[in-house]
Design a protein around this motif. Structure first.
Motif, PDB file in Angstrom:
ATOM      1  N   SER A 119      28.137  40.787  38.752  1.00 49.34           N
ATOM      2  CA  SER A 119      27.365  41.532  37.755  1.00 49.34           C
ATOM      3  C   SER A 119      27.364  43.028  38.062  1.00 49.34           C
ATOM      4  CB  SER A 119      25.928  41.016  37.702  1.00 49.34           C
ATOM      5  OG  SER A 119      25.287  41.199  38.939  1.00 49.34           O
ATOM      6  N   LYS A 120      27.292  43.788  36.991  1.00 53.61           N
ATOM      7  CA  LYS A 120      27.150  45.250  37.039  1.00 53.61           C
ATOM      8  C   LYS A 120      27.074  45.722  35.601  1.00 53.61           C
ATOM      9  CE  LYS A 120      29.508  49.551  38.116  1.00 53.61           C
ATOM     10  NZ  LYS A 120      30.734  50.173  38.614  1.00 53.61           N
ATOM     11  N   GLY A 121      26.004  46.371  35.219  1.00 55.62           N
ATOM     12  CA  GLY A 121      25.882  46.860  33.851  1.00 55.62           C
ATOM     13  C   GLY A 121      26.110  45.757  32.840  1.00 55.62           C
ATOM     14  N   ASN A 122      27.137  45.896  31.989  1.00 52.70           N
ATOM     15  CA  ASN A 122      27.462  44.893  30.972  1.00 52.70           C
ATOM     16  C   ASN A 122      28.324  43.756  31.512  1.00 52.70           C
ATOM     17  OD1 ASN A 122      26.060  46.333  29.037  1.00 52.70           O
ATOM     18  ND2 ASN A 122      27.861  47.470  28.366  1.00 52.70           N
ATOM     19  N   THR A 123      28.710  43.832  32.776  1.00 53.39           N
ATOM     20  CA  THR A 123      29.522  42.788  33.389  1.00 53.39           C
ATOM     21  C   THR A 123      28.616  41.676  33.886  1.00 53.39           C
ATOM     22  OG1 THR A 123      31.225  44.345  34.081  1.00 53.39           O
ATOM     23  CG2 THR A 123      31.111  42.265  35.286  1.00 53.39           C
ATOM     24  N   ASN A 124      28.894  40.472  33.461  1.00 53.67           N
ATOM     25  CA  ASN A 124      28.162  39.291  33.921  1.00 53.67           C
ATOM     26  C   ASN A 124      29.120  38.114  33.774  1.00 53.67           C
ATOM     27  OD1 ASN A 124      26.310  37.483  34.777  1.00 53.67           O
ATOM     28  ND2 ASN A 124      24.968  37.650  32.996  1.00 53.67           N
ATOM     29  N   ALA A 125      29.774  37.757  34.893  1.00 57.05           N
ATOM     30  CA  ALA A 125      30.816  36.738  34.836  1.00 57.05           C
ATOM     31  C   ALA A 125      30.700  35.799  36.026  1.00 57.05           C
ATOM     32  CB  ALA A 125      32.194  37.409  34.841  1.00 57.05           C
ATOM     33  N   THR A 126      31.344  34.630  35.903  1.00 60.15           N
ATOM     34  CA  THR A 126      31.398  33.681  37.005  1.00 60.15           C
ATOM     35  C   THR A 126      32.857  33.376  37.331  1.00 60.15           C
ATOM     36  OG1 THR A 126      31.226  31.774  35.522  1.00 60.15           O
ATOM     37  CG2 THR A 126      29.173  32.608  36.470  1.00 60.15           C
ATOM     38  N   PHE A 127      33.079  33.097  38.629  1.00 64.90           N
ATOM     39  CA  PHE A 127      34.409  32.806  39.144  1.00 64.90           C
ATOM     40  C   PHE A 127      34.338  31.573  40.029  1.00 64.90           C
ATOM     41  CE2 PHE A 127      34.621  37.176  37.968  1.00 64.90           C
ATOM     42  CZ  PHE A 127      35.937  37.435  37.630  1.00 64.90           C
ATOM     43  N   SER A 128      35.405  30.817  40.067  1.00 63.72           N
ATOM     44  CA  SER A 128      35.494  29.609  40.882  1.00 63.72           C
ATOM     45  C   SER A 128      35.556  29.961  42.367  1.00 63.72           C
ATOM     46  CB  SER A 128      36.754  28.831  40.497  1.00 63.72           C
ATOM     47  OG  SER A 128      37.016  27.818  41.437  1.00 63.72           O
ATOM     48  N   ILE A 129      34.791  29.241  43.175  1.00 62.24           N
ATOM     49  CA  ILE A 129      34.858  29.430  44.624  1.00 62.24           C
ATOM     50  C   ILE A 129      36.127  28.801  45.185  1.00 62.24           C
ATOM     51  CG2 ILE A 129      33.807  28.689  46.811  1.00 62.24           C
ATOM     52  CD1 ILE A 129      31.104  29.243  45.588  1.00 62.24           C
ATOM     53  N   THR A 130      36.628  27.767  44.552  1.00 64.13           N
ATOM     54  CA  THR A 130      37.789  27.067  45.112  1.00 64.13           C
ATOM     55  C   THR A 130      39.100  27.827  44.943  1.00 64.13           C
ATOM     56  OG1 THR A 130      38.038  25.745  43.102  1.00 64.13           O
ATOM     57  CG2 THR A 130      36.748  24.790  44.904  1.00 64.13           C
ATOM     58  N   GLU A 175      37.903  45.295  36.497  1.00 59.83           N
ATOM     59  CA  GLU A 175      36.911  44.661  37.362  1.00 59.83           C
ATOM     60  C   GLU A 175      37.360  43.260  37.779  1.00 59.83           C
ATOM     61  OE1 GLU A 175      36.154  46.196  34.503  1.00 59.83           O
ATOM     62  OE2 GLU A 175      34.914  47.889  35.158  1.00 59.83           O
ATOM     63  N   LYS A 176      37.970  42.542  36.849  1.00 62.12           N
ATOM     64  CA  LYS A 176      38.470  41.196  37.156  1.00 62.12           C
ATOM     65  C   LYS A 176      39.530  41.253  38.251  1.00 62.12           C
ATOM     66  CE  LYS A 176      40.613  37.225  34.874  1.00 62.12           C
ATOM     67  NZ  LYS A 176      41.105  36.717  33.580  1.00 62.12           N
ATOM     68  N   ALA A 177      40.434  42.189  38.168  1.00 65.32           N
ATOM     69  CA  ALA A 177      41.468  42.353  39.195  1.00 65.32           C
ATOM     70  C   ALA A 177      40.831  42.696  40.544  1.00 65.32           C
ATOM     71  CB  ALA A 177      42.466  43.426  38.786  1.00 65.32           C
ATOM     72  N   LEU A 178      39.787  43.517  40.539  1.00 64.87           N
ATOM     73  CA  LEU A 178      39.088  43.875  41.771  1.00 64.87           C
ATOM     74  C   LEU A 178      38.415  42.650  42.392  1.00 64.87           C
ATOM     75  CD1 LEU A 178      38.209  46.050  43.761  1.00 64.87           C
ATOM     76  CD2 LEU A 178      36.271  46.530  42.248  1.00 64.87           C
ATOM     77  N   VAL A 179      37.790  41.814  41.568  1.00 64.82           N
ATOM     78  CA  VAL A 179      37.144  40.597  42.066  1.00 64.82           C
ATOM     79  C   VAL A 179      38.195  39.664  42.659  1.00 64.82           C
ATOM     80  CG1 VAL A 179      35.888  38.503  41.387  1.00 64.82           C
ATOM     81  CG2 VAL A 179      35.144  40.735  40.532  1.00 64.82           C
ATOM     82  N   GLN A 180      39.309  39.516  42.003  1.00 67.59           N
ATOM     83  CA  GLN A 180      40.348  38.625  42.516  1.00 67.59           C
ATOM     84  C   GLN A 180      40.952  39.166  43.811  1.00 67.59           C
ATOM     85  OE1 GLN A 180      42.446  38.207  38.781  1.00 67.59           O
ATOM     86  NE2 GLN A 180      41.442  36.250  38.391  1.00 67.59           N
ATOM     87  N   TRP A 181      41.084  40.479  43.931  1.00 64.53           N
ATOM     88  CA  TRP A 181      41.532  41.104  45.176  1.00 64.53           C
ATOM     89  C   TRP A 181      40.518  40.818  46.272  1.00 64.53           C
ATOM     90  CZ3 TRP A 181      38.972  44.789  48.045  1.00 64.53           C
ATOM     91  CH2 TRP A 181      39.697  45.370  49.094  1.00 64.53           C
ATOM     92  N   TRP A 182      39.233  41.009  45.978  1.00 64.85           N
ATOM     93  CA  TRP A 182      38.167  40.742  46.953  1.00 64.85           C
ATOM     94  C   TRP A 182      38.180  39.264  47.361  1.00 64.85           C
ATOM     95  CZ3 TRP A 182      34.169  37.297  46.677  1.00 64.85           C
ATOM     96  CH2 TRP A 182      33.242  37.364  47.710  1.00 64.85           C
ATOM     97  N   PHE A 183      38.289  38.375  46.391  1.00 67.82           N
ATOM     98  CA  PHE A 183      38.268  36.941  46.663  1.00 67.82           C
ATOM     99  C   PHE A 183      39.374  36.536  47.643  1.00 67.82           C
ATOM    100  CE2 PHE A 183      39.794  32.658  45.825  1.00 67.82           C
ATOM    101  CZ  PHE A 183      38.632  31.917  46.014  1.00 67.82           C
TER     102      PHE A 183
END
Length: 110
Positions: A49-60, A73-81
């Motif tokens: 979450s951040k501002g208008n971002t509110n998403a869920t991602f699979s832990i697996t 932001e999605k690419a950043l989350v996937q890089w972090w994951f």
């Protein structure tokens, strides 16, 4: 007074009066909050979450399950994951309260 503080501060009370954290901050990446909620439904996932971002991602496997998130932001989350799945799994497993619909998860190689 103490109960009011606990319930308004992201805590819940479970079976046997066990106090647990409703949300666990896992990390923050460029302002994106990455959190795990204690009493979750399947499939195992984390929240971003951040501002208008509110998403869920699979832990697996880190794929985007639902919610609003920009492509950057999605690419950043996937890089972090890819670099943090072991931390995510550890915190997930440590924060499962008794009676959680989705218990601990184990992924080989993570």
């Amino acid at each position: 007074m103490v109960l009011e503080i606990l319930l308004s501060g992201g805590y819940g009370v479970g079976e046997g009066n066990q106090v647990y954290s409703i949300r666990q901050l896992v990390d923050s990446v460029n302002g994106l909050r990455i959190e795990i909620f204690s009493r979750e439904h399947a499939p195992p996932h984390f929240h971003v979450s951040k501002g208008n971002t509110n998403a869920t991602f699979s832990i697996t496997d880190g794929h985007h399950l639902n919610g609003e998130i920009g492509s950057r932001e999605k690419a950043l989350v996937q890089w972090w994951f890819a670099r943090s799945q072991a931390k995510l799994l550890r915190i997930w497993n440590e924060t499962r309260p008794s009676g959680c619909q989705v218990g601990p998860i184990h992924i080989s190689g993570a």
